[in-house]
Motif scaffolding. Structure first.
Motif, mmCIF file in Angstrom:
data_model
loop_
_atom_site.group_PDB
_atom_site.id
_atom_site.type_symbol
_atom_site.label_atom_id
_atom_site.label_comp_id
_atom_site.label_asym_id
_atom_site.label_seq_id
_atom_site.Cartn_x
_atom_site.Cartn_y
_atom_site.Cartn_z
ATOM 1 N N UNK A 50 28.085 29.869 -0.015
ATOM 2 C CA UNK A 50 29.480 29.929 -0.425
ATOM 3 C C UNK A 50 29.763 28.929 -1.532
ATOM 4 N N UNK A 51 30.884 29.137 -2.194
ATOM 5 C CA UNK A 51 31.319 28.272 -3.281
ATOM 6 C C UNK A 51 32.408 27.346 -2.749
ATOM 7 N N UNK A 52 31.981 26.205 -2.237
ATOM 8 C CA UNK A 52 32.960 25.207 -1.842
ATOM 9 C C UNK A 52 33.576 25.389 -0.477
ATOM 10 N N UNK A 53 32.788 25.793 0.525
ATOM 11 C CA UNK A 53 33.275 25.883 1.907
ATOM 12 C C UNK A 53 32.400 24.982 2.771
ATOM 13 N N UNK A 54 32.974 24.004 3.472
ATOM 14 C CA UNK A 54 32.165 23.125 4.328
ATOM 15 C C UNK A 54 31.432 23.915 5.405
ATOM 16 N N UNK A 55 30.286 23.404 5.805
ATOM 17 C CA UNK A 55 29.450 24.118 6.760
ATOM 18 C C UNK A 55 30.180 24.395 8.069
ATOM 19 N N UNK A 56 30.967 23.431 8.550
ATOM 20 C CA UNK A 56 31.604 23.621 9.854
ATOM 21 C C UNK A 56 32.740 24.644 9.806
ATOM 22 N N UNK A 57 33.125 25.052 8.587
ATOM 23 C CA UNK A 57 34.160 26.079 8.448
ATOM 24 C C UNK A 57 33.597 27.363 7.833
ATOM 25 N N UNK A 87 42.659 24.383 7.104
ATOM 26 C CA UNK A 87 41.709 24.037 6.047
ATOM 27 C C UNK A 87 40.805 25.215 5.701
ATOM 28 N N UNK A 88 40.441 26.006 6.698
ATOM 29 C CA UNK A 88 39.608 27.182 6.425
ATOM 30 C C UNK A 88 40.324 28.147 5.485
ATOM 31 N N UNK A 89 41.619 28.322 5.681
ATOM 32 C CA UNK A 89 42.386 29.214 4.807
ATOM 33 C C UNK A 89 42.363 28.697 3.373
ATOM 34 N N UNK A 90 42.519 27.388 3.209
ATOM 35 C CA UNK A 90 42.435 26.794 1.869
ATOM 36 C C UNK A 90 41.045 27.006 1.266
ATOM 37 N N UNK A 91 40.011 26.628 2.009
ATOM 38 C CA UNK A 91 38.652 26.673 1.462
ATOM 39 C C UNK A 91 38.193 28.100 1.161
ATOM 40 N N UNK A 92 38.516 29.039 2.046
ATOM 41 C CA UNK A 92 38.076 30.417 1.852
ATOM 42 C C UNK A 92 38.949 31.176 0.850
ATOM 43 N N UNK A 93 40.064 30.598 0.432
ATOM 44 C CA UNK A 93 40.909 31.249 -0.566
ATOM 45 C C UNK A 93 41.681 32.436 -0.039
ATOM 46 N N UNK A 95 44.833 32.491 1.095
ATOM 47 C CA UNK A 95 46.270 32.401 0.835
ATOM 48 C C UNK A 95 46.467 32.175 -0.661
ATOM 49 N N UNK A 96 47.103 33.117 -1.337
ATOM 50 C CA UNK A 96 47.234 33.024 -2.790
ATOM 51 C C UNK A 96 48.092 31.849 -3.232
ATOM 52 N N UNK A 97 48.869 31.274 -2.314
ATOM 53 C CA UNK A 97 49.709 30.136 -2.671
ATOM 54 C C UNK A 97 49.106 28.804 -2.238
ATOM 55 N N UNK A 98 48.035 28.857 -1.462
ATOM 56 C CA UNK A 98 47.388 27.631 -0.985
ATOM 57 C C UNK A 98 45.879 27.826 -1.051
ATOM 58 N N UNK A 99 45.313 27.470 -2.173
ATOM 59 C CA UNK A 99 43.893 27.711 -2.385
ATOM 60 C C UNK A 99 43.398 26.809 -3.501
ATOM 61 N N UNK A 100 42.104 26.536 -3.480
ATOM 62 C CA UNK A 100 41.450 25.858 -4.595
ATOM 63 C C UNK A 100 40.642 26.870 -5.401
ATOM 64 N N UNK A 101 40.934 28.140 -5.198
ATOM 65 C CA UNK A 101 40.185 29.245 -5.775
ATOM 66 C C UNK A 101 40.996 29.893 -6.891
ATOM 67 N N UNK A 102 40.416 30.006 -8.081
ATOM 68 C CA UNK A 102 41.137 30.579 -9.217
ATOM 69 C C UNK A 102 41.351 32.083 -9.097
ATOM 70 N N UNK A 147 38.622 20.289 -9.196
ATOM 71 C CA UNK A 147 37.428 19.996 -9.993
ATOM 72 C C UNK A 147 36.197 19.861 -9.099
ATOM 73 N N UNK A 148 36.365 19.207 -7.945
ATOM 74 C CA UNK A 148 35.232 19.043 -7.031
ATOM 75 C C UNK A 148 34.745 20.388 -6.514
ATOM 76 N N UNK A 149 35.656 21.335 -6.360
ATOM 77 C CA UNK A 149 35.296 22.655 -5.852
ATOM 78 C C UNK A 149 34.545 23.471 -6.895
ATOM 79 N N UNK A 150 34.629 23.079 -8.164
ATOM 80 C CA UNK A 150 33.908 23.802 -9.204
ATOM 81 C C UNK A 150 32.402 23.662 -9.052
ATOM 82 N N UNK A 151 31.952 22.585 -8.409
ATOM 83 C CA UNK A 151 30.522 22.399 -8.202
ATOM 84 C C UNK A 151 29.996 23.480 -7.274
ATOM 85 N N UNK A 152 28.832 24.028 -7.600
ATOM 86 C CA UNK A 152 28.239 25.057 -6.761
ATOM 87 C C UNK A 152 27.664 24.440 -5.489
#
Length: 326
Positions: A50-57, A87-93, A95-102, A147-152
């Motif tokens: 995955x692109x920026x999802x912690x292992x436990x989530x 946090x899973x909703x944020x990381x997995x993208x 929610x279109x209003x709460x995400x670190x995903x473009x 920016x941190x989430x941009x890292x693969x």
């Protein structure tokens, strides 16, 4: 060993559940930009990265907690005591209003505006006409987390930057700015004018991800806004066609034999979590009332419009592109 009938039943259920449980996840969250197939799940192979999802989530959490996430309408600000769900909703993208995903246009607009504000702060320019001093730590942490989430893959710091931002959001008073449909159309009109201009930069979103993730404060102040605009342009261009989210993007495996199914480790956490039942009685997200907004937007729509009207015209952005080396 399970009977042939039992294996086929488990396989059919796993395949059906996979389509449902991945249907709310943008493919941009998956490193290879494709949803996993059932074979990927059975094998636990590299296609699951995955692109920026912690292992436990990651997948096991997503699959086993799908009903709880659905009950929240896949909305990060839905009431819950389980912060891992939020946090899973944020990381997995999801929610279109709460995400670190473009993947989501509101996030892209927040990124461009955040880059503009922070570049001005770095240059010693006043930003109080658009953003309060109290909101600056929030937007700074949001930009750093993005920016941190941009890292693969998984960052070496264990997602500490993203976690700091999410803790600030969960316990704080500020939120990403949510735009009405009218506001989105108006702001997108400004962005479109910037995107159609020829800035002499023809890089892929991957190249621009790398440049943005490695920006020094000085580079941010000089080129940050231009790179953010160009990245959003490259992202929109590369993802303009085809489905990015939904079961229609899934690949169905149909050529598994009984011998193949007999070799599957049905008890491993990944596969067993996929087999947890999907509660079909949960309303669709569109039918679940959105919670009353508890947080203030870090920047108002009026301030955002003012920035695009007065500070982010084509000539201004063109100057920011001068001297960029990617």
């Amino acid at each position: 060993m399970a009977s042939a009938e039992g294996l086929l039943h488990a396989h059919e259920k796993a395949q059906a559940n996979l389509q449902v449980k991945m249907s709310t996840v943008p493919v941009h969250t998956i490193l290879r930009k494709k949803h996993p197939t059932i074979i990927d799940i059975y094998e636990g192979n590299e296609n699951l990265m995955t692109h920026g999802v912690p292992q436990h989530l990651s997948y096991s959490f997503l699959f086993s907690n799908f009903n709880a996430l659905a009950t929240m309408g896949f909305s990060a600000d839905a009431p819950t005591d389980n912060l891992d769900l939020v946090k899973a909703i944020w990381y997995w993208g999801m929610d279109k209003e709460h995400s670190l995903n473009l993947r989501w246009k509101p996030v892209r607009l927040n990124v461009i505006l955040a880059t503009f504000i922070l570049a001005n702060v770095e240059n010693g320019q006043a930003v109080s006409e658009w953003v309060s001093d109290d909101a600056l730590p929030f937007v700074t942490q949001f930009f750093q987390a993005w920016c941190a989430t941009l890292h693969k893959g998984a960052p070496t710091d264990g997602f500490s930057v993203q976690e700091r931002f999410l803790d600030t959001w969960i316990h704080g008073e500020y939120d990403l700015t949510h735009f009405s449909n009218r506001g989105l159309r108006r702001l997108q009109g400004f962005v479109d004018k910037l995107l159609v201009a020829d800035h002499g930069i023809n890089k892929s979103s991957t190249d621009l991800e790398t440049a943005l993730s490695k920006m020094s404060p000085g580079q941010l102040s000089q080129h940050g806004v231009a790179l953010a605009v160009q990245y959003c342009y490259a992202f929109e261009k590369e993802h303009a066609h085809g489905h990015e989210i939904g079961a229609e993007n899934m690949v169905v495996d149909t050529d598994l034999s009984l011998d193949d199914l007999a070799r599957v480790d049905w008890g491993c956490p990944l596969v067993s979590s996929l087999l947890t039942d999907v509660d079909s009685s949960i309303p669709a997200p569109v039918d679940i009332p959105r919670p009353v907004k508890r947080r203030a937007p870090w920047i108002s729509t009026d301030a955002a419009v003012d920035i695009f009207e007065r500070k982010l015209n084509v000539d201004d952005v063109q100057k920011m592109f001068e001297g960029i080396a990617i």
